[in-house]
Design an enzyme around this catalytic site. Structure first.
Site, PDB file in Angstrom:
ATOM      1  N   LYS A   1      62.738  19.632  33.512  1.00  0.00           N
ATOM      2  CA  LYS A   1      63.031  20.401  32.974  1.00  0.00           C
ATOM      3  C   LYS A   1      63.090  21.620  34.111  1.00  0.00           C
ATOM      4  O   LYS A   1      64.339  22.818  34.127  1.00  0.00           O
ATOM      5  CB  LYS A   1      62.422  21.060  31.399  1.00  0.00           C
ATOM      6  CG  LYS A   1      62.704  20.572  30.645  1.00  0.00           C
ATOM      7  CD  LYS A   1      64.135  20.684  29.894  1.00  0.00           C
ATOM      8  CE  LYS A   1      64.326  20.274  28.264  1.00  0.00           C
ATOM      9  NZ  LYS A   1      65.713  20.413  28.390  1.00  0.00           N
TER      10      LYS A   1
ATOM     11  N   ASP B   1      77.755  10.144  24.535  1.00  0.00           N
ATOM     12  CA  ASP B   1      76.504   9.871  25.206  1.00  0.00           C
ATOM     13  C   ASP B   1      77.073  10.587  26.116  1.00  0.00           C
ATOM     14  O   ASP B   1      77.506  10.037  27.279  1.00  0.00           O
ATOM     15  CB  ASP B   1      76.749   8.242  25.158  1.00  0.00           C
ATOM     16  CG  ASP B   1      74.808   7.466  25.686  1.00  0.00           C
ATOM     17  OD1 ASP B   1      73.846   9.068  26.380  1.00  0.00           O
ATOM     18  OD2 ASP B   1      74.422   6.479  26.220  1.00  0.00           O
ATOM     19  N   VAL B   2      75.636  11.796  26.428  1.00  0.00           N
ATOM     20  CA  VAL B   2      76.164  12.351  27.388  1.00  0.00           C
ATOM     21  C   VAL B   2      74.982  11.656  29.007  1.00  0.00           C
ATOM     22  O   VAL B   2      75.709  12.097  29.563  1.00  0.00           O
ATOM     23  CB  VAL B   2      74.915  14.124  27.412  1.00  0.00           C
ATOM     24  CG1 VAL B   2      75.588  14.691  25.786  1.00  0.00           C
ATOM     25  CG2 VAL B   2      73.616  13.523  26.738  1.00  0.00           C
TER      26      VAL B   2
ATOM     27  N   ASN C   1      73.524  21.517  25.712  1.00  0.00           N
ATOM     28  CA  ASN C   1      71.425  21.664  25.067  1.00  0.00           C
ATOM     29  C   ASN C   1      71.089  19.907  24.434  1.00  0.00           C
ATOM     30  O   ASN C   1      69.779  20.261  24.169  1.00  0.00           O
ATOM     31  CB  ASN C   1      72.235  22.258  23.818  1.00  0.00           C
ATOM     32  CG  ASN C   1      70.703  21.977  22.938  1.00  0.00           C
ATOM     33  OD1 ASN C   1      69.543  22.539  22.563  1.00  0.00           O
ATOM     34  ND2 ASN C   1      70.864  20.812  21.116  1.00  0.00           N
TER      35      ASN C   1
ATOM     36  N   TYR D   1      59.301  15.171  31.490  1.00  0.00           N
ATOM     37  CA  TYR D   1      59.968  16.335  30.337  1.00  0.00           C
ATOM     38  C   TYR D   1      60.144  17.506  31.420  1.00  0.00           C
ATOM     39  O   TYR D   1      61.272  18.081  31.689  1.00  0.00           O
ATOM     40  CB  TYR D   1      58.983  16.623  29.373  1.00  0.00           C
ATOM     41  CG  TYR D   1      60.314  17.826  28.188  1.00  0.00           C
ATOM     42  CD1 TYR D   1      61.045  17.467  27.503  1.00  0.00           C
ATOM     43  CD2 TYR D   1      59.243  18.278  28.618  1.00  0.00           C
ATOM     44  CE1 TYR D   1      62.107  18.430  27.130  1.00  0.00           C
ATOM     45  CE2 TYR D   1      60.045  20.112  27.410  1.00  0.00           C
ATOM     46  CZ  TYR D   1      60.927  19.178  27.050  1.00  0.00           C
ATOM     47  OH  TYR D   1      61.771  20.337  25.772  1.00  0.00           O
TER      48      TYR D   1
END
Length: 240
Positions: free
Chosen positions: A149, A54-55, A77, A145
């Protein structure tokens, strides 16, 4: 043998990219939350290393990167999106979930890769962050989102600057309408800035994988700080 870790390797862009590198003979670390999809990506290739992780978990990220060993490239990614809505209708829990994956997860993986690349012999490597068209312009109702980003762009710029002293390059690929499960809605119609619902053109995800492979294959004296790859006729250029 050159080596790369791909996060979010269990599906979509991550899977396509990991498989492209495996086809070119790279040793590929596959990071994702579930082992089964990672094994499907590996498809028995002996150069694939499945690393369930789990990042958003700092200890798990450190352990996974340490177990992989020396590292030439990270494709940072892993990411998630959220259902579109005006900001006052977005649950705080949704905001936190997006930030944990798209910002904290990106930070943790870049941090782990940077540490390995800085201290290995020979020193250096390359980090490629998956940004988004939303790192430049938003879609309607995309506050979490889009904010996340834009943060990725900040990560790319600062890691690229700090990495110069250690032979570490950092770039970002901003992707528009690659046909993955997450982008499938584009083929049925999505909200536009003027309030319309419209079908948008998409592109084969293999084209994204090829672009990442190109960025990763450059000598460390060369960098692509930002690349935009998109379905040619998507409304991004004329959005607004």
């Amino acid at each position: 043998m050159k080596s790369i870790i791909v996060t979010g390797a269990g599906s979509g862009i991550g899977r396509a990219t990991a498989q492209a590198f495996l086809a070119q003979g790279w040793r590929v670390g596959l990071i994702g939350r579930r082992a089964e999809p990672l094994a499907e990506t590996a498809d028995g290739n002996p150069n694939a290393v499945v690393l369930p992780c789990d990042v958003t978990d700092p200890a798990a990220v450190e352990a996974s990167f340490a177990s992989f060993g020396t590292l030439d490239v990270l494709f940072n990614n892993a990411g998630m999106s959220a259902k579109g809505a005006p900001i006052d209708e977005i649950p705080v829990e949704t905001w936190l979930a997006v930030c944990n994956t798209n910002i904290t997860g990106m930070f943790l993986c870049a941090r782990a890769a940077f540490g390995i690349m800085r201290h290995q012999t020979p020193q250096g490597g390359r980090i490629i962050n998956n940004g988004s068209i939303s790192a430049q312009v938003p879609r309607p109702g995309s506050t979490p989102y889009t904010m996340s980003k834009h943060a990725v762009t900040g990560l790319t710029r600062t890691v690229g600057l700090d990495g110069r002293a250690f032979n570490i390059a950092c770039g970002q690929i901003d992707i528009g309408n690659a046909l993955t499960d997450m982008a499938r809605a584009m083929t049925k119609g999505v909200p536009q800035a003027d309030g319309r619902i419209a079908i948008e053109p998409t592109m084969d995800v293999a084209e994204v994988a090829g672009a990442v492979l190109h960025m990763a294959s450059l000598p460390l004296t060369v960098n692509v700080p930002f690349m935009t790859i998109m379905a040619r006729d998507m409304p991004y250029i004329g959005r607004g």
